[in-house]
Structure formats: structure tokens, C-alpha cells
Design a protein around this motif. Sequence first.
Motif, PDB file in Angstrom:
ATOM      1  N   ALA A 117       0.855  -1.195   0.000  1.00  0.00           N
ATOM      2  CA  ALA A 117       0.000   0.000   0.000  1.00  0.00           C
ATOM      3  C   ALA A 117       0.888   1.241   0.000  1.00  0.00           C
ATOM      4  N   SER A 118       0.288   2.389  -0.242  1.00  0.00           N
ATOM      5  CA  SER A 118       1.040   3.645  -0.289  1.00  0.00           C
ATOM      6  C   SER A 118       0.877   4.441   1.000  1.00  0.00           C
ATOM      7  N   LYS A 119       1.940   5.137   1.362  1.00  0.00           N
ATOM      8  CA  LYS A 119       1.923   6.083   2.472  1.00  0.00           C
ATOM      9  C   LYS A 119       2.266   7.446   1.885  1.00  0.00           C
ATOM     10  N   VAL A 120       1.321   8.379   1.954  1.00  0.00           N
ATOM     11  CA  VAL A 120       1.505   9.690   1.341  1.00  0.00           C
ATOM     12  C   VAL A 120       1.588  10.753   2.438  1.00  0.00           C
ATOM     13  N   GLU A 121       2.700  11.498   2.457  1.00  0.00           N
ATOM     14  CA  GLU A 121       2.927  12.498   3.498  1.00  0.00           C
ATOM     15  C   GLU A 121       3.022  13.892   2.893  1.00  0.00           C
ATOM     16  N   ALA A 122       2.778  14.898   3.721  1.00  0.00           N
ATOM     17  CA  ALA A 122       2.968  16.289   3.319  1.00  0.00           C
ATOM     18  C   ALA A 122       3.431  17.096   4.526  1.00  0.00           C
ATOM     19  N   TYR A 123       4.206  18.128   4.267  1.00  0.00           N
ATOM     20  CA  TYR A 123       4.715  19.013   5.318  1.00  0.00           C
ATOM     21  C   TYR A 123       4.321  20.431   4.921  1.00  0.00           C
ATOM     22  N   ILE A 124       3.394  21.012   5.663  1.00  0.00           N
ATOM     23  CA  ILE A 124       2.822  22.298   5.270  1.00  0.00           C
ATOM     24  C   ILE A 124       2.988  23.313   6.399  1.00  0.00           C
TER      25      ILE A 124
END
Length: 211
Positions: free
Chosen positions: A97-104
Motif C-alpha cells: 500500500a502507499s503512504k503519502v505524506e505532506a509538510y505544510i
Amino acid sequence: MSERSVSKKSQQKRWYTVHAPEQFDRAELGTTPADEPNQVLGRTIETTLGELTNNASENNTKLTFKINDVGSDAAYTEFVKHELTRDYLRSLVRRGASKVEAYITVLTADDHRVQIQPVAFTTKKADHSQEKAIRRTMIDLVREAARDRTFDDLIDSVVEGRLSSAIYGEAKTIYPLRRVEIQKATLEAHPEEVAEEEETSVDVEEEDVEV
């Protein structure tokens, strides 16, 4: 140092009851000793959301507070950081599966600068364009949430899971999701610090123009 002098020194210390911010109902976080009130300022206290709510299922959320005010026998704090435990985050990872991260980094409606780190877990492996679209959705929704909310309201939406639920509702139309969490939210600067940085930036730009 003799036992008598050690005992005398400890007796001189005052114990302060540390309280969470008003948005956490001024819950008691523990006690801290000090010879002088100003020695208490700046100390950080770490606890879990479960300890504040008496709900063990929320012990996977760590909260950090910093003392910013002291009374005669009480110390008051401000929110500094919300963070999910590593063990909990690891438990959400699935092979294939995918793990999608963001830093905002955002400014709230009352000019607090905060870094928000959402993470989405898909049911199966998403392709690159789908991961990019999920990340874009997370970034847009976090920015929108910050623009429309005060600092306290934004942190409430993180702690109570409303922001992650909003991201889940939008991003699941891109690719099936199993879970969305805000893995970390950190206060980076107060309004006065942001204003000072902006003034300094303007001064530098003006000097550059004159040269």
C-alpha cells in the motif's frame, strides 16, 4: 554538602501545579519545583491526550505544552506540539500500500505560524499521479483550514480529528484510503515573532533597493 543543607535547600523550593491551556479545560499536568517563579517559565511538559481525557485509546497522541505564565502556586501553559507515537504510525503501514505524506507551514487567521504534517494510507499501491493528487489535496485543505481558523481552533480540529476526517473525505475520491492522520502539528512562531520577521524582511528588501 551536608544532609541538613540539602534538606534546607529543598524546603526553600516552591511547588507549582502546572495546568493545560484553556482549550484543554485547564487540566492539571503535574507539578514542578522552583526557587523563583521565573525559573518555571519556558519549561515543557509532555503528556498524552489519553491522560487528559481519561481515555486509554487516545494514548497514541502525545501533546507538549510550554509554561508561559506563573501565579502564586500555579503555572499555566501554551500548546507547543501534537504528535502521534511512532508505534501507532508503524501499525498503520501495510505492505503493498502507499503512504503519502505532506509538510505544510501555514499562518492561522490570528497569525500563528504552524507546521502541519498529514499522512494518508491507501488500501493498495497507488501510482505516482494519484499520490501527487492526494498530497495536493492535503496541502490545499490544511491551508484552507488555517486561513479560516484561529490557532486554538486549528489545534482543536487537529486534536479532535476533524481536519484528518475532512482530508479523508476529499482524498478518498482520488484513490481508496484506509486512514488519514495528522502525524504532527507544531507551533513555530507567535504573531509578534511573525510580525518581527516580516519587518526585518522588509528592511532588508529596502536596503537592497537603495544599493
